[in-house]
Motif scaffolding. Structure first.
Motif, PDB file in Angstrom:
ATOM      1  N   THR A  60      39.446  28.429  41.747  1.00 61.70           N
ATOM      2  CA  THR A  60      38.891  28.474  40.335  1.00 61.70           C
ATOM      3  C   THR A  60      37.370  28.621  40.229  1.00 61.70           C
ATOM      4  O   THR A  60      36.665  27.872  40.795  1.00 61.70           O
ATOM      5  N   SER A  61      37.014  29.493  39.530  1.00 63.25           N
ATOM      6  CA  SER A  61      35.620  29.874  39.702  1.00 63.25           C
ATOM      7  C   SER A  61      34.741  28.965  38.782  1.00 63.25           C
ATOM      8  O   SER A  61      33.596  28.699  38.863  1.00 63.25           O
ATOM      9  N   CYS A  62      35.552  28.271  37.889  1.00 67.74           N
ATOM     10  CA  CYS A  62      34.753  27.014  36.814  1.00 67.74           C
ATOM     11  C   CYS A  62      34.437  25.875  37.693  1.00 67.74           C
ATOM     12  O   CYS A  62      33.393  25.131  37.433  1.00 67.74           O
ATOM     13  N   THR A  63      35.189  25.749  38.784  1.00 65.46           N
ATOM     14  CA  THR A  63      34.766  24.277  39.604  1.00 65.46           C
ATOM     15  C   THR A  63      33.996  24.730  41.041  1.00 65.46           C
ATOM     16  O   THR A  63      33.719  23.745  41.940  1.00 65.46           O
ATOM     17  N   THR A  64      34.011  26.035  41.089  1.00 63.10           N
ATOM     18  CA  THR A  64      33.308  26.479  42.575  1.00 63.10           C
ATOM     19  C   THR A  64      31.821  26.746  42.197  1.00 63.10           C
ATOM     20  O   THR A  64      31.339  27.487  41.508  1.00 63.10           O
ATOM     21  N   PRO A  65      31.112  25.940  43.041  1.00 58.29           N
ATOM     22  CA  PRO A  65      29.580  26.064  42.744  1.00 58.29           C
ATOM     23  C   PRO A  65      29.183  27.402  43.118  1.00 58.29           C
ATOM     24  O   PRO A  65      29.580  27.900  44.200  1.00 58.29           O
ATOM     25  N   ALA A  66      28.262  28.137  42.603  1.00 58.51           N
ATOM     26  CA  ALA A  66      27.695  29.404  43.241  1.00 58.51           C
ATOM     27  C   ALA A  66      26.822  29.154  44.445  1.00 58.51           C
ATOM     28  O   ALA A  66      26.015  28.229  44.371  1.00 58.51           O
ATOM     29  N   ALA A  67      26.931  29.984  45.414  1.00 54.95           N
ATOM     30  CA  ALA A  67      26.093  29.512  46.703  1.00 54.95           C
ATOM     31  C   ALA A  67      25.460  30.921  47.199  1.00 54.95           C
ATOM     32  O   ALA A  67      25.825  32.071  46.889  1.00 54.95           O
ATOM     33  N   GLU A  68      24.281  30.727  47.953  1.00 53.82           N
ATOM     34  CA  GLU A  68      23.594  31.825  48.333  1.00 53.82           C
ATOM     35  C   GLU A  68      24.514  32.939  49.094  1.00 53.82           C
ATOM     36  O   GLU A  68      25.125  32.252  49.964  1.00 53.82           O
ATOM     37  N   GLY A  69      24.218  34.141  48.903  1.00 52.70           N
ATOM     38  CA  GLY A  69      25.008  35.083  49.657  1.00 52.70           C
ATOM     39  C   GLY A  69      26.416  35.143  49.400  1.00 52.70           C
ATOM     40  O   GLY A  69      27.119  36.043  49.990  1.00 52.70           O
ATOM     41  N   MET A  70      26.998  34.645  48.516  1.00 48.17           N
ATOM     42  CA  MET A  70      28.348  34.664  48.274  1.00 48.17           C
ATOM     43  C   MET A  70      28.903  36.051  47.746  1.00 48.17           C
ATOM     44  O   MET A  70      28.067  36.584  46.915  1.00 48.17           O
ATOM     45  N   VAL A  71      30.024  36.425  48.022  1.00 49.10           N
ATOM     46  CA  VAL A  71      30.564  37.725  47.598  1.00 49.10           C
ATOM     47  C   VAL A  71      31.746  37.471  46.699  1.00 49.10           C
ATOM     48  O   VAL A  71      32.715  37.179  47.496  1.00 49.10           O
ATOM     49  N   VAL A  72      31.709  37.703  45.551  1.00 49.34           N
ATOM     50  CA  VAL A  72      32.833  37.280  44.706  1.00 49.34           C
ATOM     51  C   VAL A  72      33.643  38.511  44.075  1.00 49.34           C
ATOM     52  O   VAL A  72      33.060  39.530  43.725  1.00 49.34           O
ATOM     53  N   THR A  73      34.887  38.680  43.926  1.00 51.07           N
ATOM     54  CA  THR A  73      35.739  39.510  43.219  1.00 51.07           C
ATOM     55  C   THR A  73      36.401  38.707  42.135  1.00 51.07           C
ATOM     56  O   THR A  73      37.326  37.978  42.213  1.00 51.07           O
ATOM     57  N   THR A  74      36.135  39.340  40.767  1.00 52.37           N
ATOM     58  CA  THR A  74      36.893  38.618  39.881  1.00 52.37           C
ATOM     59  C   THR A  74      37.854  39.600  39.362  1.00 52.37           C
ATOM     60  O   THR A  74      38.929  38.761  38.468  1.00 52.37           O
ATOM     61  N   ALA A  75      37.964  40.694  39.773  1.00 49.03           N
ATOM     62  CA  ALA A  75      38.834  41.543  39.083  1.00 49.03           C
ATOM     63  C   ALA A  75      39.451  42.235  40.110  1.00 49.03           C
ATOM     64  O   ALA A  75      38.838  43.093  40.765  1.00 49.03           O
ATOM     65  N   SER A  76      40.863  42.207  40.261  1.00 46.89           N
ATOM     66  CA  SER A  76      42.010  43.100  41.477  1.00 46.89           C
ATOM     67  C   SER A  76      43.206  42.974  40.944  1.00 46.89           C
ATOM     68  O   SER A  76      43.805  42.131  40.047  1.00 46.89           O
ATOM     69  N   PRO A  77      44.014  43.922  41.426  1.00 51.04           N
ATOM     70  CA  PRO A  77      45.547  43.928  40.943  1.00 51.04           C
ATOM     71  C   PRO A  77      45.989  42.393  41.586  1.00 51.04           C
ATOM     72  O   PRO A  77      46.899  42.120  40.589  1.00 51.04           O
ATOM     73  N   GLU A  78      45.659  42.024  42.570  1.00 50.32           N
ATOM     74  CA  GLU A  78      46.205  40.652  42.869  1.00 50.32           C
ATOM     75  C   GLU A  78      45.655  39.343  42.041  1.00 50.32           C
ATOM     76  O   GLU A  78      46.582  38.764  41.441  1.00 50.32           O
ATOM     77  N   ILE A  79      44.498  39.471  41.668  1.00 50.54           N
ATOM     78  CA  ILE A  79      44.006  38.556  40.650  1.00 50.54           C
ATOM     79  C   ILE A  79      44.723  38.470  39.129  1.00 50.54           C
ATOM     80  O   ILE A  79      45.071  37.642  38.663  1.00 50.54           O
ATOM     81  N   THR A  80      44.782  39.928  38.635  1.00 53.17           N
ATOM     82  CA  THR A  80      45.558  40.066  37.534  1.00 53.17           C
ATOM     83  C   THR A  80      47.143  39.617  37.371  1.00 53.17           C
ATOM     84  O   THR A  80      47.253  39.158  36.575  1.00 53.17           O
ATOM     85  N   ALA A  81      47.569  39.787  38.500  1.00 56.12           N
ATOM     86  CA  ALA A  81      48.903  39.497  38.715  1.00 56.12           C
ATOM     87  C   ALA A  81      48.976  37.841  38.619  1.00 56.12           C
ATOM     88  O   ALA A  81      50.045  37.459  38.132  1.00 56.12           O
ATOM     89  N   LEU A  82      48.194  37.271  39.482  1.00 59.42           N
ATOM     90  CA  LEU A  82      48.131  35.983  39.483  1.00 59.42           C
ATOM     91  C   LEU A  82      47.771  35.282  38.024  1.00 59.42           C
ATOM     92  O   LEU A  82      48.395  34.120  37.755  1.00 59.42           O
ATOM     93  N   ARG A  83      46.939  35.727  37.325  1.00 53.03           N
ATOM     94  CA  ARG A  83      46.650  35.501  36.138  1.00 53.03           C
ATOM     95  C   ARG A  83      47.699  35.521  35.116  1.00 53.03           C
ATOM     96  O   ARG A  83      48.118  34.769  34.292  1.00 53.03           O
ATOM     97  N   LYS A  84      48.475  36.504  35.023  1.00 56.66           N
ATOM     98  CA  LYS A  84      49.394  36.764  34.462  1.00 56.66           C
ATOM     99  C   LYS A  84      50.631  35.748  34.657  1.00 56.66           C
ATOM    100  O   LYS A  84      51.181  35.357  33.526  1.00 56.66           O
ATOM    101  N   THR A  85      50.956  35.310  35.776  1.00 57.51           N
ATOM    102  CA  THR A  85      51.879  34.822  36.175  1.00 57.51           C
ATOM    103  C   THR A  85      51.418  33.039  35.582  1.00 57.51           C
ATOM    104  O   THR A  85      52.319  32.397  35.184  1.00 57.51           O
ATOM    105  N   VAL A  86      50.133  32.797  35.548  1.00 56.21           N
ATOM    106  CA  VAL A  86      49.742  31.627  35.262  1.00 56.21           C
ATOM    107  C   VAL A  86      50.130  31.490  33.651  1.00 56.21           C
ATOM    108  O   VAL A  86      50.709  30.492  33.268  1.00 56.21           O
TER     109      VAL A  86
END
Ligand code: SF4
Ligand code: SF4
Ligand code: SF4
Length: 346
Positions: A60-86
């Motif tokens: 969950t991005s709201c509870t994960t602190p941003a850290a130096e050098g992090m590489v984040v993906t917010t949108a992908s077919p997998e993420i969309t499918a998971l959000r849809k299930t939620v």
């Protein structure tokens, strides 16, 4: 500052920011239901999940602190499918009666259901069934529409400092209510109504008065006290049908019970519109000249007979500073007493 990469875009944020903050600061949208920018993070709705390189499962991005050098993906077919299930899981136990719901038009759940194109319920099963609770003067609580996002609990505790409500029971039976499921008996500030992302909490006074699209919002200042909170009057056919607070006002979207619910006096037929003088035991309309002369005569008679210190004056928080100044001047200079006070100290 912390530098990270979100969806291939370099982003810099203050230390202590969450991944959600970082994404939103870069204009990258992430859906949320339980998150509120003025409340502590909860991570309860699971809608803001993202993938972070090196972490084996979405977080969950709201509870994960941003850290130096992090590489984040917010949108992908997998993420969309998971959000849809939620969302489907939330909606599987929701009345979905948007046609008659007070929240329609402002409901975040409705907005996401539309955005994700949700129609069917793939998870039919047991549903919670509760009577609507409204044994109080101000707030209607329909817990069948509650998605247990916890915003109301947090705002009551973290902003209002009252903690009148909390999560009761656990799992499927989880319900937001006052201790021991008593009736709501609190300050009735209505902050919980303001932050609820669904139609679970409604102001009783504006229930079934108008659809959101039918109202005009007028930004002004609450006239009840010298704090001067910024308010939004929801107006339909020249009548105030609801009051809320703008999130970007100096009072940050919060009001007290008077500002939020005390607006019916504006068009009350009981409102005084002209001076009344009691004659023969009955209050009768009079002109301002007549009324002011009567008050002056009575005050002069009391002062002459008993002295100025037998007179006292109480002013009001609803007057302007200038009016309050003039009132004390009247008491001190014209009547000759220091017996002057103000309703805010009562
Ligand atoms: S009206 Fe105010 S005090 Fe009462 S439950 Fe809601 S936030 Fe808490
Ligand atoms: S009543 Fe509203 S704000 Fe409170 S937990 Fe339920 S959905 Fe969230
Ligand atoms: S009465 Fe309440 S809402 Fe109105 S200005 Fe005062 S504190 Fe704010």
């Amino acid at each position: 500052m912390i530098s990270l990469t979100i969806d291939g875009k370099p982003v810099s944020v203050q230390e202590g920011s969450s991944v959600l903050d970082a994404a939103r600061s870069a204009g990258i949208p992430i859906p949320t239901l339980c998150h509120h920018p003025k409340l502590s993070a909860f991570g309860g709705c699971r809608l803001c999940i993202v993938r972070i390189e090196g972490i084996p499962r979405p977080v969950t991005s709201c509870t994960t602190p941003a850290a130096e050098g992090m590489v984040v993906t917010t949108a992908s077919p997998e993420i969309t499918a998971l959000r849809k299930t939620v969302l489907e899981l939330i909606l599987s136990d929701h009345p979905n009666d948007c046609m008659v719901c007070e929240g329609a038009g402002t409901c975040t759940l409705q907005e996401y259901a539309y955005a994700f194109g949700l129609r069917d319920n793939p998870y039919p099963g047991e549903r919670r069934q509760y009577e609507a609770c409204d044994a109080n003067p101000f707030i209607e609580r329909d817990m069948e529409k509650c998605i247990a996002c916890g915003r109301c609990v947090k705002v009551c505790d973290e902003i209002q400092g009252v903690a009148a409500i909390n999560f009761t029971y656990r799992g499927f039976k989880t319900k937001i209510c006052p201790a021991f499921e008593r009736e709501l008996d609190c300050e009735f500030c209505g902050q919980c109504v303001q932050v609820c992302p669904t139609g679970a909490l409604t102001g009783k006074q504006w229930a079934r008065t108008a659809r959101t699209l039918d109202v005009q919002k007028v930004r002004t200042v609450c006239g009840y006290c010298g704090v001067g909170c910024e308010v939004l009057l929801h107006v339909q056919n020249n009548r105030i049908i609801r009051v809320s607070a703008p999130d970007d006002g100096w009072n940050e979207g919060w009001l007290c019970v008077k500002g939020r619910f005390g607006y019916r006096f504006v068009d009350s037929p009981d409102r005084l519109t002209e001076p009344l003088i009691r004659k023969d035991g009955v209050l009768q309309p009079a002109s301002w000249d007549e009324a002011l002369q009567l008050v002056a005569d009575k005050l002069t008679a009391i002062k002459t007979q008993h002295g100025p210190d037998t007179i006292g004056g109480l002013s009001s928080a609803r007057c302007t500073t200038e009016e309050n100044y003039l009132f004390q001047k009247l008491m001190r200079a014209a009547i000759g007493t220091n017996n002057v006070d103000h309703c805010a100290r009562l």
